[in-house]
Design a protein around this motif. Structure first.
Motif, PDB file in Angstrom:
ATOM      1  N   LEU A  26       0.830  -1.208   0.000  1.00 41.35           N
ATOM      2  CA  LEU A  26       0.000   0.000   0.000  1.00 41.35           C
ATOM      3  C   LEU A  26       0.863   1.256   0.000  1.00 41.35           C
ATOM      4  CD1 LEU A  26      -2.765  -1.042   2.544  1.00 41.35           C
ATOM      5  CD2 LEU A  26      -3.098  -0.527   0.130  1.00 41.35           C
ATOM      6  N   ILE A  27       1.932   1.238   0.780  1.00 41.99           N
ATOM      7  CA  ILE A  27       2.827   2.390   0.841  1.00 41.99           C
ATOM      8  C   ILE A  27       3.516   2.603  -0.501  1.00 41.99           C
ATOM      9  CG2 ILE A  27       4.976   3.251   1.871  1.00 41.99           C
ATOM     10  CD1 ILE A  27       4.047   1.878   4.496  1.00 41.99           C
ATOM     11  N   SER A  28       4.029   1.514  -1.086  1.00 37.14           N
ATOM     12  CA  SER A  28       4.755   1.657  -2.355  1.00 37.14           C
ATOM     13  C   SER A  28       3.837   2.053  -3.508  1.00 37.14           C
ATOM     14  CB  SER A  28       5.511   0.362  -2.693  1.00 37.14           C
ATOM     15  OG  SER A  28       4.605  -0.689  -2.923  1.00 37.14           O
ATOM     16  N   THR A  32       0.683   9.672  -2.806  1.00 37.16           N
ATOM     17  CA  THR A  32       0.879  10.824  -1.924  1.00 37.16           C
ATOM     18  C   THR A  32       1.734  10.533  -0.690  1.00 37.16           C
ATOM     19  OG1 THR A  32      -1.167  10.293  -0.745  1.00 37.16           O
ATOM     20  CG2 THR A  32      -1.324  11.830  -2.601  1.00 37.16           C
ATOM     21  N   PHE A  33       2.154   9.276  -0.468  1.00 42.02           N
ATOM     22  CA  PHE A  33       2.860   8.928   0.758  1.00 42.02           C
ATOM     23  C   PHE A  33       4.161   9.710   0.902  1.00 42.02           C
ATOM     24  CE2 PHE A  33       5.717   6.332   3.362  1.00 42.02           C
ATOM     25  CZ  PHE A  33       4.937   6.167   4.500  1.00 42.02           C
ATOM     26  N   GLU A  34       4.938   9.804  -0.143  1.00 42.45           N
ATOM     27  CA  GLU A  34       6.240  10.491  -0.068  1.00 42.45           C
ATOM     28  C   GLU A  34       6.093  11.980   0.211  1.00 42.45           C
ATOM     29  OE1 GLU A  34       9.206   9.065   0.057  1.00 42.45           O
ATOM     30  OE2 GLU A  34       8.198   7.131  -0.113  1.00 42.45           O
ATOM     31  N   GLY A  35       4.996  12.572  -0.181  1.00 44.95           N
ATOM     32  CA  GLY A  35       4.777  14.003   0.028  1.00 44.95           C
ATOM     33  C   GLY A  35       4.279  14.349   1.422  1.00 44.95           C
ATOM     34  N   LYS A  36       3.954  13.352   2.217  1.00 39.44           N
ATOM     35  CA  LYS A  36       3.419  13.586   3.554  1.00 39.44           C
ATOM     36  C   LYS A  36       4.547  13.864   4.546  1.00 39.44           C
ATOM     37  CE  LYS A  36      -0.580  10.615   2.929  1.00 39.44           C
ATOM     38  NZ  LYS A  36      -1.547   9.784   3.600  1.00 39.44           N
ATOM     39  N   THR A  37       4.188  14.534   5.630  1.00 40.00           N
ATOM     40  CA  THR A  37       5.167  14.759   6.700  1.00 40.00           C
ATOM     41  C   THR A  37       5.447  13.425   7.400  1.00 40.00           C
ATOM     42  OG1 THR A  37       3.463  15.183   8.365  1.00 40.00           O
ATOM     43  CG2 THR A  37       4.260  17.085   7.103  1.00 40.00           C
ATOM     44  N   ARG A  38       6.511  13.388   8.198  1.00 37.52           N
ATOM     45  CA  ARG A  38       6.839  12.147   8.926  1.00 37.52           C
ATOM     46  C   ARG A  38       5.694  11.738   9.846  1.00 37.52           C
ATOM     47  NH1 ARG A  38      13.142  12.456  10.788  1.00 37.52           N
ATOM     48  NH2 ARG A  38      14.005  11.967   8.752  1.00 37.52           N
ATOM     49  N   PHE A  39       5.106  12.726  10.502  1.00 38.81           N
ATOM     50  CA  PHE A  39       3.983  12.446  11.392  1.00 38.81           C
ATOM     51  C   PHE A  39       2.825  11.826  10.620  1.00 38.81           C
ATOM     52  CE2 PHE A  39      -0.063  13.715  13.298  1.00 38.81           C
ATOM     53  CZ  PHE A  39       0.057  13.130  14.550  1.00 38.81           C
ATOM     54  N   ALA A  40       2.493  12.405   9.475  1.00 37.40           N
ATOM     55  CA  ALA A  40       1.389  11.900   8.651  1.00 37.40           C
ATOM     56  C   ALA A  40       1.718  10.509   8.099  1.00 37.40           C
ATOM     57  CB  ALA A  40       1.085  12.874   7.518  1.00 37.40           C
ATOM     58  N   ARG A  42       3.652   8.259   9.590  1.00 36.05           N
ATOM     59  CA  ARG A  42       3.520   7.332  10.728  1.00 36.05           C
ATOM     60  C   ARG A  42       2.044   7.044  11.016  1.00 36.05           C
ATOM     61  NH1 ARG A  42       6.311   3.553  11.720  1.00 36.05           N
ATOM     62  NH2 ARG A  42       4.625   2.441  12.636  1.00 36.05           N
ATOM     63  N   LYS A  43       1.240   8.086  10.948  1.00 35.90           N
ATOM     64  CA  LYS A  43      -0.198   7.948  11.176  1.00 35.90           C
ATOM     65  C   LYS A  43      -0.826   7.039  10.108  1.00 35.90           C
ATOM     66  CE  LYS A  43      -4.278  10.837  11.739  1.00 35.90           C
ATOM     67  NZ  LYS A  43      -4.797  12.201  11.730  1.00 35.90           N
ATOM     68  N   TYR A  44      -0.419   7.218   8.853  1.00 35.76           N
ATOM     69  CA  TYR A  44      -0.908   6.395   7.745  1.00 35.76           C
ATOM     70  C   TYR A  44      -0.515   4.926   7.959  1.00 35.76           C
ATOM     71  CZ  TYR A  44      -1.360   4.663   2.923  1.00 35.76           C
ATOM     72  OH  TYR A  44      -1.699   3.947   1.807  1.00 35.76           O
ATOM     73  N   ILE A  45       0.739   4.699   8.334  1.00 34.37           N
ATOM     74  CA  ILE A  45       1.226   3.330   8.565  1.00 34.37           C
ATOM     75  C   ILE A  45       0.466   2.691   9.719  1.00 34.37           C
ATOM     76  CG2 ILE A  45       3.219   1.971   9.332  1.00 34.37           C
ATOM     77  CD1 ILE A  45       4.977   3.978   7.738  1.00 34.37           C
TER      78      ILE A  45
END
Length: 130
Positions: A26-28, A32-40, A42-45
């Motif tokens: 899902l991440i790969s 939009t995953f790469e454009g998110k902040t680290r916090f976002a 982590r929240k997504y994961i």
């Protein structure tokens, strides 16, 4: 959407692979995953792991845990006795480590288990089942 995987592909992944591999896919495949902040990120994961990585917590079968389970699922089996009532009984009966105890149990072994847990391995006692 932002996800390149279709519902059919996602369903197939869930059936064929472990939860962590599904989350990695899902991440790969997220636009939009790469454009998110680290916090976002982590929240997504975390959100995806909760959904696709089921887990089970094994609890030790302590008398308190068993009393809670009986009380929630079939309280009539223990005459509606809550865990706090059980602990009060132990206190009022002066059941402690190394105590000599006589126990007459009519609540499916819950009282006996509680006494044995409280007395420990050094106590002396007799258990009667009528």
């Amino acid at each position: 959407g932002a996800q390149q995987l279709s519902q059919a592909e996602l369903k197939r992944l869930k059936e064929e692979q472990a939860g962590n591999r599904v989350v990695e896919q899902l991440i790969s495949n997220s636009k939009t995953f790469e454009g998110k902040t680290r916090f976002a990120q982590r929240k997504y994961i975390n959100k995806k792991q909760q959904r696709y990585c089921p887990f089970l917590t094994v609890q030790p079968p302590t008398p308190a845990f068993i009393a809670d389970m009986y009380y929630m699922q079939k309280s009539s089996a223990i005459y509606g006795m809550r865990v706090d009532t059980l602990s009060q009984m132990m206190s009022y009966a002066n059941v402690y480590a190394d105590a000599r105890v006589l126990c007459n149990d009519t609540i499916n072994g819950l009282l006996t288990a509680t006494v044995l847990r409280r007395v420990g391995t050094a106590g002396v006692g007799r258990v009667f089942h009528v």
